[in-house]
Design a protein around this motif. Structure first.
Motif, mmCIF file in Angstrom:
data_model
loop_
_atom_site.group_PDB
_atom_site.id
_atom_site.type_symbol
_atom_site.label_atom_id
_atom_site.label_comp_id
_atom_site.label_asym_id
_atom_site.label_seq_id
_atom_site.Cartn_x
_atom_site.Cartn_y
_atom_site.Cartn_z
ATOM 1 N N GLY A 129 -4.433 -1.188 3.826
ATOM 2 C CA GLY A 129 -4.683 -2.564 3.397
ATOM 3 C C GLY A 129 -4.938 -3.208 4.580
ATOM 4 O O GLY A 129 -4.487 -4.841 4.189
ATOM 5 N N SER A 157 2.008 -1.217 6.339
ATOM 6 C CA SER A 157 0.895 -2.060 5.811
ATOM 7 C C SER A 157 1.169 -0.903 4.315
ATOM 8 O O SER A 157 0.523 -1.689 3.814
ATOM 9 N N LYS A 180 1.220 -3.734 -5.171
ATOM 10 C CA LYS A 180 0.563 -2.861 -6.587
ATOM 11 C C LYS A 180 1.820 -3.147 -7.600
ATOM 12 O O LYS A 180 1.566 -2.642 -8.155
ATOM 13 N N THR A 228 1.670 -3.296 0.710
ATOM 14 C CA THR A 228 0.331 -3.357 -0.630
ATOM 15 C C THR A 228 0.862 -2.110 -1.655
ATOM 16 O O THR A 228 0.578 -2.387 -2.177
ATOM 17 N N GLU A 272 -4.736 -7.735 -5.857
ATOM 18 C CA GLU A 272 -3.902 -7.252 -4.814
ATOM 19 C C GLU A 272 -4.490 -7.667 -2.919
ATOM 20 O O GLU A 272 -3.499 -7.749 -2.589
ATOM 21 N N GLU A 273 -5.752 -7.712 -3.383
ATOM 22 C CA GLU A 273 -6.224 -7.534 -1.752
ATOM 23 C C GLU A 273 -6.270 -9.141 -1.190
ATOM 24 O O GLU A 273 -6.360 -9.773 0.152
#
Length: 93
Positions: free
Chosen positions: A69, A13, A21, A17, A44-45
């Motif tokens: 994340g 994860s 980014k 993430t 990005e979330e």
């Protein structure tokens, strides 16, 4: 799965993430340019929802998941109705 050998779910994860980014910083997400994305997807979330499956439900594991994340944790043994509820929460319009 959080408890996988070689690379566990938390490490995977974090890599996912970090890649998102980096791609956002470079103004690209896969083959889509950032300018082509709807405004609410630039965060990005919202671009990537990671759901973990684990038997480890300690507070420490939950904190590690959040820092990596992971947005949701589904506890083992897997109950199909719980998984369906989580999928509906994040993936239904």
């Amino acid at each position: 799965d959080i408890g996988m050998p070689v690379m566990d779910g938390i490490e995977a994860s974090m890599k996912i993430t970090d890649m998102i980014k980096k791609n956002l910083k470079n103004k690209e997400v896969s083959f889509i340019r950032k300018e082509q994305l709807p405004r609410d997807l630039i965060d990005e979330e919202k671009l990537c929802t990671i759901v973990a499956l684990t038997a480890y439900t300690t507070l420490e594991t939950q904190q590690q998941c959040k820092q990596a994340g992971i947005r949701e944790i589904v506890q083992k043994p897997l109950i199909s109705e719980v998984l369906a509820s989580v999928m509906d929460k994040y993936f239904l319009d």
